[in-house]
Design a protein around this motif. Sequence first.
Motif, mmCIF file in Angstrom:
data_model
loop_
_atom_site.group_PDB
_atom_site.id
_atom_site.type_symbol
_atom_site.label_atom_id
_atom_site.label_comp_id
_atom_site.label_asym_id
_atom_site.label_seq_id
_atom_site.Cartn_x
_atom_site.Cartn_y
_atom_site.Cartn_z
ATOM 1 N N MET A 70 0.797 -1.231 0.000
ATOM 2 C CA MET A 70 0.000 0.000 0.000
ATOM 3 C C MET A 70 0.829 1.280 0.000
ATOM 4 O O MET A 70 0.281 2.373 0.125
ATOM 5 C CB MET A 70 -0.934 -0.002 1.216
ATOM 6 N N ALA A 71 2.134 1.155 -0.157
ATOM 7 C CA ALA A 71 2.993 2.341 -0.032
ATOM 8 C C ALA A 71 2.743 3.378 -1.118
ATOM 9 O O ALA A 71 3.073 4.552 -0.958
ATOM 10 C CB ALA A 71 4.465 1.932 0.000
ATOM 11 N N MET A 72 2.164 2.937 -2.256
ATOM 12 C CA MET A 72 1.753 3.897 -3.287
ATOM 13 C C MET A 72 0.247 3.738 -3.507
ATOM 14 O O MET A 72 -0.233 3.701 -4.642
ATOM 15 C CB MET A 72 2.539 3.657 -4.585
ATOM 16 N N SER A 73 -0.457 3.649 -2.414
ATOM 17 C CA SER A 73 -1.920 3.479 -2.419
ATOM 18 C C SER A 73 -2.376 2.289 -3.256
ATOM 19 O O SER A 73 -3.472 2.309 -3.832
ATOM 20 C CB SER A 73 -2.612 4.747 -2.929
ATOM 21 N N GLY A 74 -1.551 1.283 -3.348
ATOM 22 C CA GLY A 74 -1.923 0.082 -4.100
ATOM 23 C C GLY A 74 -1.341 0.062 -5.510
ATOM 24 O O GLY A 74 -1.308 -0.984 -6.161
ATOM 25 N N ARG A 75 -0.885 1.202 -5.990
ATOM 26 C CA ARG A 75 -0.276 1.246 -7.331
ATOM 27 C C ARG A 75 1.085 0.546 -7.296
ATOM 28 O O ARG A 75 1.759 0.511 -6.272
ATOM 29 C CB ARG A 75 -0.080 2.695 -7.785
ATOM 30 N N SER A 76 1.455 0.001 -8.436
ATOM 31 C CA SER A 76 2.742 -0.683 -8.607
ATOM 32 C C SER A 76 2.902 -1.928 -7.743
ATOM 33 O O SER A 76 4.000 -2.446 -7.589
ATOM 34 C CB SER A 76 3.921 0.258 -8.349
ATOM 35 N N TRP A 77 1.798 -2.367 -7.181
ATOM 36 C CA TRP A 77 1.838 -3.670 -6.501
ATOM 37 C C TRP A 77 1.383 -4.706 -7.515
ATOM 38 O O TRP A 77 0.271 -4.612 -8.036
ATOM 39 C CB TRP A 77 0.926 -3.693 -5.275
ATOM 40 N N ASN A 78 2.232 -5.657 -7.815
ATOM 41 C CA ASN A 78 1.905 -6.677 -8.788
ATOM 42 C C ASN A 78 1.181 -7.822 -8.098
ATOM 43 O O ASN A 78 1.810 -8.668 -7.449
ATOM 44 C CB ASN A 78 3.200 -7.167 -9.452
ATOM 45 N N SER A 79 -0.138 -7.835 -8.246
ATOM 46 C CA SER A 79 -0.892 -8.851 -7.495
ATOM 47 C C SER A 79 -0.790 -10.234 -8.130
ATOM 48 O O SER A 79 -1.057 -11.228 -7.476
ATOM 49 C CB SER A 79 -2.347 -8.426 -7.310
ATOM 50 N N GLN A 80 -0.363 -10.273 -9.402
ATOM 51 C CA GLN A 80 -0.144 -11.580 -10.018
ATOM 52 C C GLN A 80 1.089 -12.259 -9.401
ATOM 53 O O GLN A 80 1.052 -13.414 -9.007
ATOM 54 C CB GLN A 80 0.114 -11.430 -11.527
ATOM 55 N N LEU A 81 2.150 -11.501 -9.348
ATOM 56 C CA LEU A 81 3.408 -12.037 -8.833
ATOM 57 C C LEU A 81 3.547 -11.844 -7.327
ATOM 58 O O LEU A 81 4.490 -12.320 -6.704
ATOM 59 C CB LEU A 81 4.598 -11.390 -9.540
ATOM 60 N N ASN A 82 2.590 -11.106 -6.752
ATOM 61 C CA ASN A 82 2.619 -10.861 -5.316
ATOM 62 C C ASN A 82 3.894 -10.166 -4.847
ATOM 63 O O ASN A 82 4.505 -10.552 -3.853
ATOM 64 C CB ASN A 82 2.460 -12.188 -4.578
ATOM 65 N N LYS A 83 4.272 -9.174 -5.592
ATOM 66 C CA LYS A 83 5.458 -8.393 -5.196
ATOM 67 C C LYS A 83 5.394 -7.006 -5.814
ATOM 68 O O LYS A 83 4.620 -6.767 -6.743
ATOM 69 C CB LYS A 83 6.740 -9.132 -5.588
ATOM 70 N N PRO A 84 6.213 -6.092 -5.298
ATOM 71 C CA PRO A 84 6.173 -4.729 -5.835
ATOM 72 C C PRO A 84 6.879 -4.623 -7.187
ATOM 73 O O PRO A 84 7.864 -5.320 -7.424
ATOM 74 C CB PRO A 84 6.932 -3.909 -4.782
ATOM 75 N N ASP A 85 6.343 -3.770 -8.055
ATOM 76 C CA ASP A 85 7.037 -3.429 -9.294
ATOM 77 C C ASP A 85 8.198 -2.495 -8.944
ATOM 78 O O ASP A 85 8.239 -1.945 -7.851
ATOM 79 C CB ASP A 85 6.062 -2.733 -10.251
ATOM 80 N N PRO A 86 9.117 -2.309 -9.893
ATOM 81 C CA PRO A 86 10.303 -1.489 -9.593
ATOM 82 C C PRO A 86 9.989 -0.100 -9.004
ATOM 83 O O PRO A 86 10.695 0.355 -8.097
ATOM 84 C CB PRO A 86 10.992 -1.369 -10.951
ATOM 85 N N ALA A 87 8.944 0.541 -9.494
ATOM 86 C CA ALA A 87 8.623 1.880 -8.981
ATOM 87 C C ALA A 87 8.283 1.837 -7.489
ATOM 88 O O ALA A 87 8.681 2.709 -6.712
ATOM 89 C CB ALA A 87 7.447 2.477 -9.754
ATOM 90 N N LEU A 88 7.580 0.805 -7.111
ATOM 91 C CA LEU A 88 7.202 0.658 -5.699
ATOM 92 C C LEU A 88 8.417 0.266 -4.850
ATOM 93 O O LEU A 88 8.566 0.727 -3.717
ATOM 94 C CB LEU A 88 6.068 -0.366 -5.564
ATOM 95 N N ILE A 89 9.270 -0.561 -5.423
ATOM 96 C CA ILE A 89 10.512 -0.914 -4.706
ATOM 97 C C ILE A 89 11.319 0.352 -4.419
ATOM 98 O O ILE A 89 11.787 0.557 -3.293
ATOM 99 C CB ILE A 89 11.354 -1.949 -5.494
ATOM 100 N N ASP A 90 11.417 1.206 -5.430
ATOM 101 C CA ASP A 90 12.138 2.477 -5.243
ATOM 102 C C ASP A 90 11.535 3.273 -4.095
ATOM 103 O O ASP A 90 12.244 3.793 -3.238
ATOM 104 C CB ASP A 90 12.085 3.336 -6.517
ATOM 105 N N ARG A 91 10.212 3.361 -4.110
ATOM 106 C CA ARG A 91 9.522 4.125 -3.067
ATOM 107 C C ARG A 91 9.787 3.537 -1.681
ATOM 108 O O ARG A 91 10.030 4.250 -0.713
ATOM 109 C CB ARG A 91 8.014 4.143 -3.363
ATOM 110 N N LEU A 92 9.753 2.214 -1.610
ATOM 111 C CA LEU A 92 9.951 1.547 -0.321
ATOM 112 C C LEU A 92 11.384 1.711 0.181
ATOM 113 O O LEU A 92 11.615 1.951 1.370
ATOM 114 C CB LEU A 92 9.573 0.067 -0.441
#
Length: 227
Positions: A152-174
């Motif tokens: 939820m660090a980007m309000s749910g954006r960039s969370w890959n629910s298929q792979l159950n992990k953050p996309d690169p943009a969300l990783i950067d944010r985290l």
Amino acid sequence: MKNYRFDEIQRRMLANNLLHPLDALLVGATGTGKSTTLNVLFGSTVAKVGDGVDPETQKISSHQLHDFMRFHDSAGLGDGKAADHEHSKNITAELLRTITIDGQHNRFMDIAMVLLDGGSRDMGTAFRLLETVVLQSIEPHRVIVAINQADMAMSGRSWNSQLNKPDPALIDRLEEKTLSVQKRIKESTGLTINRPIYYSAKFNYNIPVFIDHIIKHLPTSRRTITK
Ligand SMILES: Nc1nc2c(ncn2[C@@H]2O[C@H](COP(=O)(O)OP(=O)(O)O)[C@@H](O)[C@H]2O)c(=O)[nH]1
Ligand SMILES: [Mg+2]
């Protein structure tokens, strides 16, 4: 997760002459996911989710993962001023609680695990908890900060629910978040805490990292006190 790196935890704790089990106080604002985290670590429902404001949870409940690790779930902050004051006092008391073993006085809690809600814009409660409560009563190297709700660090954006992990943009944010937490604590208290990790209890993401983090920062000695 019960058996995860068990042998290593055992070996390191015995080598460091720590009392076992290791006692970790879980702290975090209500709703950060302390109960959910415990349930995913234990692989079963040991704590009720979403009952943060229930008076029941204002007491400490203890959950032993195995012979070498035990978690103590404290009441969360963020339930109003009067309750917060009470909770803060309880957390302080827990962090300063002593036990006497063979005539030697030790603090009961070995580490404090502070959980932050990665989805919350307002980290105020969490920082207040760290700065004015936790870090006042336990050494900074024994404080472990973990950012939950990574999804939820980007309000749910960039969370890959298929792979159950953050996309690169969300990783950067985290990653950025972990550094900013560390920096903020440094600025406000002058203390350097271990760099936080991030995970999602709900989606079972990075849970091993949570345990890895504890192992990495396993204390090298008891919290012995001289009276
Ligand atoms: N999206 C998301 N929700 C979570 C996560 N962990 C916990 N929650 C939700 O947050 C709410 C509060 O969780 P709970 O474990 O009771 O928090 P506690 O008050 O700290 O014990 C519940 O609705 C959980 O389902 C997470 O990693 N991601
Ligand atoms: Mg809870």
